[in-house]
Enzyme design. Sequence first.
Site, PDB file in Angstrom:
ATOM      1  N   SER A   1       0.828  -1.205   0.000  1.00 24.58           N
ATOM      2  CA  SER A   1       0.000   0.000   0.000  1.00 24.58           C
ATOM      3  C   SER A   1       0.862   1.255   0.000  1.00 24.58           C
ATOM      4  O   SER A   1       1.952   1.265   0.581  1.00 24.58           O
ATOM      5  CB  SER A   1      -0.905   0.020   1.241  1.00 24.58           C
TER       6      SER A   1
ATOM      7  N   TYR B   1      -1.958  -0.563  10.286  1.00 29.16           N
ATOM      8  CA  TYR B   1      -2.166  -0.977   8.894  1.00 29.16           C
ATOM      9  C   TYR B   1      -0.900  -0.762   8.071  1.00 29.16           C
ATOM     10  O   TYR B   1      -0.421  -1.682   7.397  1.00 29.16           O
ATOM     11  CB  TYR B   1      -3.332  -0.196   8.287  1.00 29.16           C
TER      12      TYR B   1
END
Length: 246
Positions: free
Chosen positions: A142, A155
């Site tokens: 990501s 995350y």
Amino acid sequence: MSTLDSKVVAITGASSGIGAATALELAGRGAAVVLGARRTDRLDSLVAQIRDHGGRAEMLAADVTRRADLEQLVALAVERFGRLDVLVANAGVARIAPMADLDVEAWDTMIDINLRGVLHGIAAALPVFREQGHGHFVTTVSTSGLKIVPTQAVYAGTKNAVRTLLEALRQESTDGALRTTSVSPGFVRTELVDYLGDATEREQAQKTMAALGISPDAVARAIAFAIEQPDDVEIGDITIRPTRQG
């Protein structure tokens, strides 16, 4: 003839979003795809769609937090198609909140799926890749790991952990038999933010996704690009995001 005609690719998190788009893209280019996810009703539809267009596809109910499920996914590829060339570790979840909320359950979920799930895939596929003399790990990480922002600490941490372990694996595997690719998507129109616990944050994230997000097909094409390179070429990192993303 596509350079993917002879490839056998297993994909986790294949029931929607980037995983489903990648399955369709690779199958459309001639690859045989073996699809794993928890939502088997969606996998059934996806496999049927691929086969209806002349593609090759198999499916298996797979939860990446269970190592045995990844072993079965790899075994299915080998049993059905004779080998496994690529494992696309795409399954992932996002839980966004300040660290001070101490949402340890959400932390554990992200660690189990985003990090441990990738490790389970590596443990399942690496022996097969070594025995074959070739293999390719592709992981969806990501841009959250590239630009650190509040509320995304854990995350981003799981995604950067995966980026780190793939780089270490690459350096351990410079005999030419193994390739690794980390793909960092930015805002992509997927269901990723639909499961955020806080309703206000979920609504804001969904609005941002709708306004800025690019199609999962764009990420699928990037993954296909990395896979279709000659065996002596490795695309180590790809960052793909909307042109308007800050």
